[in-house]
Write an enzyme that holds these catalytic residues in place. Structure first.
Site, mmCIF file in Angstrom:
data_model
loop_
_atom_site.group_PDB
_atom_site.id
_atom_site.type_symbol
_atom_site.label_atom_id
_atom_site.label_comp_id
_atom_site.label_asym_id
_atom_site.label_seq_id
_atom_site.Cartn_x
_atom_site.Cartn_y
_atom_site.Cartn_z
ATOM 1 N N HIS A 18 -12.656 -30.250 20.674
ATOM 2 C CA HIS A 18 -11.937 -30.750 19.501
ATOM 3 C C HIS A 18 -11.075 -29.627 18.928
ATOM 4 O O HIS A 18 -11.028 -28.517 19.480
ATOM 5 C CB HIS A 18 -12.883 -31.372 18.474
ATOM 6 N N HIS A 21 -12.573 -26.064 18.453
ATOM 7 C CA HIS A 21 -12.645 -25.235 19.667
ATOM 8 C C HIS A 21 -11.248 -24.724 20.020
ATOM 9 O O HIS A 21 -11.073 -23.584 20.435
ATOM 10 C CB HIS A 21 -13.185 -26.051 20.853
ATOM 11 N N CYS A 128 -34.592 -27.344 16.104
ATOM 12 C CA CYS A 128 -33.557 -28.381 15.991
ATOM 13 C C CYS A 128 -32.713 -28.350 17.266
ATOM 14 O O CYS A 128 -32.092 -27.324 17.574
ATOM 15 C CB CYS A 128 -32.678 -28.145 14.762
ATOM 16 N N CYS A 131 -28.974 -27.513 16.627
ATOM 17 C CA CYS A 131 -28.690 -26.074 16.476
ATOM 18 C C CYS A 131 -29.023 -25.327 17.754
ATOM 19 O O CYS A 131 -28.585 -24.208 17.943
ATOM 20 C CB CYS A 131 -29.544 -25.435 15.387
ATOM 21 N N CYS A 146 -32.705 -31.259 9.341
ATOM 22 C CA CYS A 146 -31.896 -30.049 9.478
ATOM 23 C C CYS A 146 -30.618 -30.253 8.672
ATOM 24 O O CYS A 146 -29.953 -31.284 8.814
ATOM 25 C CB CYS A 146 -31.558 -29.805 10.946
ATOM 26 N N HIS A 149 -27.423 -30.721 10.928
ATOM 27 C CA HIS A 149 -27.333 -31.859 11.859
ATOM 28 C C HIS A 149 -27.929 -33.158 11.335
ATOM 29 O O HIS A 149 -27.858 -34.188 11.999
ATOM 30 C CB HIS A 149 -27.955 -31.482 13.208
ATOM 31 N N LYS A 303 -16.203 -32.419 6.605
ATOM 32 C CA LYS A 303 -16.636 -31.815 7.859
ATOM 33 C C LYS A 303 -16.261 -32.769 8.991
ATOM 34 O O LYS A 303 -16.397 -33.982 8.840
ATOM 35 C CB LYS A 303 -18.161 -31.652 7.772
ATOM 36 N N LYS A 306 -18.235 -37.232 14.343
ATOM 37 C CA LYS A 306 -17.985 -38.481 15.066
ATOM 38 C C LYS A 306 -18.146 -39.677 14.140
ATOM 39 O O LYS A 306 -17.380 -40.623 14.169
ATOM 40 C CB LYS A 306 -18.991 -38.606 16.221
#
Ligand code: MSP
Length: 491
Positions: A18, A21, A128, A131, A146, A149, A303, A306
């Protein structure tokens, strides 16, 4: 021989690349291109790749109804393809499922064991999968999820091989304090030193404990050579990619610059140097020279996720705005190092303002003027090149790129374009009479073309195609000027 070894993180293949990256990878690409010009093509080694083992990937593969290997073999090439689409000039793309990596990573671990840096112990705690790390109660929401996530961690009781981090912590801390390993931007040095202070070794409440280097129940990984019931912990294995990738190119070791996002500072600035110190018997010379942790961006204030459907695909950007357009839009958002927000709706406005009406318009306008107004081509090129040489001599080169001020560098280029435009608007060479005022016309346009050639040189690391196209259109070698299509068609 000078050398420059530059790395990006290796990205998880659970989902396609995405814009986050792409941000890291493009920044590294600009820096690699700069150093290739400065030190020579052969002196730079730019590494990127994919992180393919561990529970998170195994889980994604299962959801996709594939074996982990099948899944990774489909996903990893998508990353390589995206980087090609964005003209990323990496020298090597490592996959952690590559044979040489698996073999060397296992050897690294064996050496750590031989050197007494590892011990066997029991682990009880929370893990997790998102992570890919053990987390503490402090990292949970009120509902026990978490924080990053929003999923419940697993409570794990297992036998692990541990790395004796405590032995190496004081030395890593000192190396960072002494600036032998620079953690940048400076605020991040403070953040890392703060992490050390959490450790009981330095009077803290606890933190930076010894960590596992192996997991017994994760099948998708590299087996520990001396205990095949365990696989190497995915984060340890991933960090080792920077080391296994240059086995064939030893002259590049150690890394000169490692670019990461701020989310993975602890792994890179504490665990990674500690592992290397253990391997190299405390030799600080074998550690990376600089680690730069850039900020994170949100998309339209949120943030990227998806579920929110706000994940920006860099391939779409390249399709819409062209390769260089996408590179520009991704890198020109906010200062490298800071956090920021991307407003998707503003891409087109920025593209039109800075590229279509900026450099694109300037190049077409000057090329057209030259073709129409210049009769004495010999004299024109003579002046343009003398003017260009003079400017190059006084050019404060690309110091900003070496200071990693990529955003500021881009802003200066945009300013250069504006100044060139403003100068033409003031002098209005199109109003001069071609026959009677040729001398004045040549003076003005030679100045503009010298300015454009300098802009082409400056934007080369950022907009490599545009830069090449400009030098082709204002062809000093053949003393020719081509008008050509618009470099950045208006949207
Ligand atoms: N596989 C590990 C890294 C191992 S390196 C030895 C990993 N992978 S990741 O796919 O999650 O990529 C994380 C990196 O992607 C970040 O450190 C950062 O470079 C980049 N980014 C991911 N999301 C981003 C933003 N929203 N904003 C900016 N960069 C982002 O962690």
């Amino acid at each position: 021989m000078p050398k420059f070894y530059l790395t990006t993180p290796i990205y998880y293949v659970n989902a396609p690349a995405h814009i986050g990256h792409a941000y890291t990878t493009l920044a590294a690409d600009v820096i690699a291109r700069h150093y290739r010009k400065k030190l020579g093509e052969e002196s730079v080694f730019f590494l990127t790749g994919t992180d393919e083992h561990g529970a998170k990937i195994a889980e994604a593969a299962q959801t996709a109804g594939k074996t982990p290997k099948e899944f990774c073999d489909e996903m990893a090439p998508l990353f390589a393809k995206t980087w090609k689409r964005l003209n990323v000039s990496y020298d090597h793309f490592i996959r952690t499922t590559d044979d040489y990596h698996e073999k060397s990573a296992a050897e690294f671990l064996t050496t750590l064991k031989v050197k007494g840096a590892l011990y066997e112990g029991d682990y009880t705690g929370l893990y997790c999968n998102g992570c890919e790390s053990f987390i503490t109660e402090k990292q949970l929401t009120e509902n026990g999820l978490c924080k990053d996530h929003l999923r419940a961690p697993e409570r794990i009781v297992e036998k692990n091989w541990f790395f004796n981090l405590q032995t190496y912590l004081p030395k890593v801390k000192k190396i960072i304090e002494d600036g032998k390993l620079r953690v940048l931007p400076e605020a991040k040095t403070e953040e890392v030193l703060g992490l050390f202070r959490q450790s009981r070794l330095f009077g803290g409440q606890g933190g930076m404990e010894n960590f596992s280097v192996s997991r017994p129940n994760v099948k998708w990984g590299i087996p520990l050579p001396w205990d095949r019931s365990q696989t190497i912990y995915v984060w340890v294995e991933a960090l080792l990619n920077y080391w296994t990738a240059v086995h064939k190119y030893q002259m590049f070791w150690p890394p000169d610059l490692q670019i990461i996002g701020k989310d993975i500072i602890k792994f890179h600035c504490i665990y990674w140097p500690a592992l290397l110190l253990a391997y190299y018997d405390g030799d600080a010379e074998q550690l990376p020279k600089t680690i730069f942790a850039h900020g994170f961006f949100t998309v339209n204030g949120q943030k990227m996720s998806k579920t929110l459907q706000n994940v920006i695909d860099p391939n779409d950007l390249a399709l819409r705005y062209g390769e260089d357009g996408a590179r520009y839009l991704i890198l020109s958002q906010f200062p490298f190092g800071a956090d920021g927000d991307i407003e998707e709706g503003k891409f087109t406005v920025k593209y039109n303002a800075d590229l279509a009406n900026g450099v694109g318009n300037l190049v077409s306008r000057v090329a057209t003027l030259c073709v129409k107004q210049i009769t004495d081509r010999g004299e024109f090129w003579k002046q343009a090149l003398t003017n260009y040489e003079l400017r190059i001599k006084n050019d404060a080169d690309d110091a900003l790129i070496e200071q990693l001020k990529l955003f500021e560098r881009l802003q200066l280029i945009v300013r250069e374009i504006q100044l060139c435009d403003e100068h033409l608007a003031n002098k209005q060479p199109w109003k001069l009479e071609k026959e009677k005022q040729q001398k004045k016309i040549i003076e003005l346009l030679a100045d503009a073309v010298a300015g454009i050639l300098l802009i082409a040189k400056h934007c080369a690391p950022f907009l490599p195609n545009t830069s090449a196209e400009i030098t082709k259109r204002f062809n000093a070698h053949d003393k020719k000027i081509i008008i050509g299509d618009s470099l950045f068609p208006r949207k």
